[in-house]
Motif scaffolding. Structure first.
Motif, short mmCIF file in Angstrom:
data_model
loop_
_atom_site.label_atom_id
_atom_site.label_comp_id
_atom_site.label_asym_id
_atom_site.label_seq_id
_atom_site.Cartn_x
_atom_site.Cartn_y
_atom_site.Cartn_z
N ASP A 82 0.85 -1.19 0.00
CA ASP A 82 0.00 0.00 0.00
C ASP A 82 0.88 1.24 0.00
N LEU A 83 1.26 1.69 -1.18
CA LEU A 83 2.06 2.91 -1.30
C LEU A 83 1.18 4.03 -1.84
N ARG A 84 1.18 5.11 -1.12
CA ARG A 84 0.40 6.27 -1.55
C ARG A 84 1.31 7.23 -2.31
N PRO A 85 0.76 7.94 -3.30
CA PRO A 85 1.59 8.90 -4.04
C PRO A 85 2.03 10.05 -3.15
N PRO A 86 3.18 10.66 -3.46
CA PRO A 86 3.62 11.82 -2.67
C PRO A 86 2.59 12.95 -2.79
N LYS A 87 2.48 13.75 -1.75
CA LYS A 87 1.48 14.82 -1.71
C LYS A 87 1.76 15.92 -2.76
N TRP A 88 3.01 16.06 -3.18
CA TRP A 88 3.36 17.12 -4.11
C TRP A 88 2.98 16.82 -5.56
N LEU A 89 2.48 15.63 -5.84
CA LEU A 89 2.11 15.30 -7.22
C LEU A 89 0.86 16.07 -7.65
N SER A 90 0.84 16.46 -8.92
CA SER A 90 -0.35 17.11 -9.48
C SER A 90 -1.46 16.08 -9.64
N LEU A 91 -2.66 16.56 -9.94
CA LEU A 91 -3.80 15.67 -10.12
C LEU A 91 -3.54 14.67 -11.25
N GLU A 92 -3.00 15.15 -12.38
CA GLU A 92 -2.72 14.26 -13.51
C GLU A 92 -1.62 13.26 -13.16
N SER A 93 -0.60 13.70 -12.43
CA SER A 93 0.48 12.79 -12.01
C SER A 93 -0.05 11.72 -11.07
N ARG A 94 -1.00 12.08 -10.22
CA ARG A 94 -1.62 11.09 -9.32
C ARG A 94 -2.41 10.05 -10.10
N ARG A 95 -3.08 10.49 -11.16
CA ARG A 95 -3.81 9.53 -12.02
C ARG A 95 -2.84 8.52 -12.64
N ILE A 96 -1.71 9.03 -13.09
CA ILE A 96 -0.70 8.15 -13.69
C ILE A 96 -0.15 7.21 -12.63
N TRP A 97 0.09 7.71 -11.41
CA TRP A 97 0.56 6.87 -10.30
C TRP A 97 -0.41 5.71 -10.08
N ARG A 98 -1.72 6.06 -9.97
CA ARG A 98 -2.72 5.03 -9.70
C ARG A 98 -2.84 4.02 -10.85
N TRP A 99 -2.48 4.44 -12.04
CA TRP A 99 -2.52 3.55 -13.20
C TRP A 99 -1.29 2.64 -13.25
N MET A 100 -0.11 3.16 -12.90
CA MET A 100 1.13 2.40 -13.05
C MET A 100 1.62 1.71 -11.78
N ALA A 101 1.38 2.28 -10.63
CA ALA A 101 1.91 1.73 -9.37
C ALA A 101 1.48 0.29 -9.12
N PRO A 102 0.21 -0.08 -9.38
CA PRO A 102 -0.17 -1.48 -9.14
C PRO A 102 0.69 -2.48 -9.92
N ARG A 103 1.10 -2.10 -11.13
CA ARG A 103 1.97 -2.99 -11.92
C ARG A 103 3.32 -3.17 -11.24
N LEU A 104 3.87 -2.07 -10.75
CA LEU A 104 5.18 -2.15 -10.09
C LEU A 104 5.09 -2.88 -8.76
N LEU A 105 3.99 -2.70 -8.06
CA LEU A 105 3.80 -3.43 -6.81
C LEU A 105 3.67 -4.92 -7.09
N GLN A 106 2.98 -5.27 -8.16
CA GLN A 106 2.84 -6.68 -8.54
C GLN A 106 4.19 -7.28 -8.93
N MET A 107 5.04 -6.47 -9.58
CA MET A 107 6.39 -6.93 -9.96
C MET A 107 7.33 -6.93 -8.76
N ARG A 108 6.86 -6.38 -7.62
CA ARG A 108 7.64 -6.28 -6.39
C ARG A 108 8.89 -5.43 -6.59
N VAL A 109 8.69 -4.27 -7.24
CA VAL A 109 9.79 -3.37 -7.55
C VAL A 109 9.67 -2.05 -6.78
N LEU A 110 8.46 -1.56 -6.60
CA LEU A 110 8.25 -0.26 -5.97
C LEU A 110 8.31 -0.39 -4.45
N THR A 111 9.18 0.39 -3.82
CA THR A 111 9.30 0.39 -2.36
C THR A 111 9.03 1.79 -1.84
#
Length: 158
Positions: free
Chosen positions: A35-64
Motif C-alpha cells: 500500500d504505497l500512496r503517491p507523494p502529496k506534491w504530485l499534481s492531479l494528472e500525475s496522481r492519475r498516472i501513479w494510480r494507473w502504473m503503481a499497481p503494476r510495479l507493486l505486482q512486480m515487487r519493484v516499488l518500495t
C-alpha cells in the motif's frame, strides 16, 4: 563521476553476477509495501498516472517506500508528456509566423521539444523500475514465496 552507475547488490544476485568481495554487505534493503500512496506534491494528472502504473510495479515487487519520490518524478514527467502531446494534437506541431521582411515562416511549436524532453525523463525513470522489455530482461523475476536472495548471499558471506 564518469561511467555507469553502480548496480544494487540485489540485481547482481538476481542476475548471477554477484562476487562477494565486490558486494556492499551493508547496503540498505528497503521493504516492499503493498500500500504505497503517491507523494502529496504530485499534481492531479500525475496522481492519475501513479494510480494507473503503481499497481503494476507493486505486482512486480519493484516499488518500495524508498522509491516513492523517484517514481513520482516519473509520473510527473509522464503527465508533462501527455499535456504537451494534447496541445500538439489540438494545435499541430508547427505554427506560422511573419518575419521582419513580411515572409511567412513555419516553425515548430515549443511543445514539440518539451514533449521530447518529458518523454526522455519518463523513459529514464521508468526504465530504472523495469518498465520496458529490455530493462526487465536484465533481472530474473522471483516468486513471492522464494527465499530472499540477499539473505542467502549475506548468510554465505559471514
Amino acid at each position: 563521476m564518469a561511467g555507469r552507475p553502480r548496480k544494487p547488490s540485489a540485481l547482481h544476485i538476481l542476475e548471477g553476477t554477484a562476487i562477494a568481495v565486490r558486494m556492499n554487505h551493508n547496503e540498505p534493503v528497503p521493504t516492499i509495501s503493498d500500500d504505497l500512496r503517491p507523494p502529496k506534491w504530485l499534481s492531479l494528472e500525475s496522481r492519475r498516472i501513479w494510480r494507473w502504473m503503481a499497481p503494476r510495479l507493486l505486482q512486480m515487487r519493484v516499488l518500495t517506500d524508498a522509491d516513492r519520490d523517484a517514481f513520482g518524478l516519473g509520473c510527473d514527467a509522464m503527465a508533462d508528456y501527455l499535456g504537451y502531446r494534447a496541445t500538439i494534437q489540438e494545435h499541430g506541431s508547427t505554427y506560422e509566423t511573419t518575419t521582419m521582411q513580411h515572409d511567412t515562416m513555419i516553425r515548430p511549436r515549443p511543445e514539440v521539444a518539451m514533449m521530447a524532453d518529458a518523454w526522455r525523463r519518463a523513459e529514464r525513470i521508468f526504465s530504472a523500475f523495469g518498465m520496458n522489455p529490455s530493462a526487465r530482461s536484465k533481472v530474473k523475476a522471483m516468486a513471492e514465496e522464494d527465499i530472499d536472495p540477499m539473505e542467502t548471499f549475506l548468510a554465505k558471506g559471514t
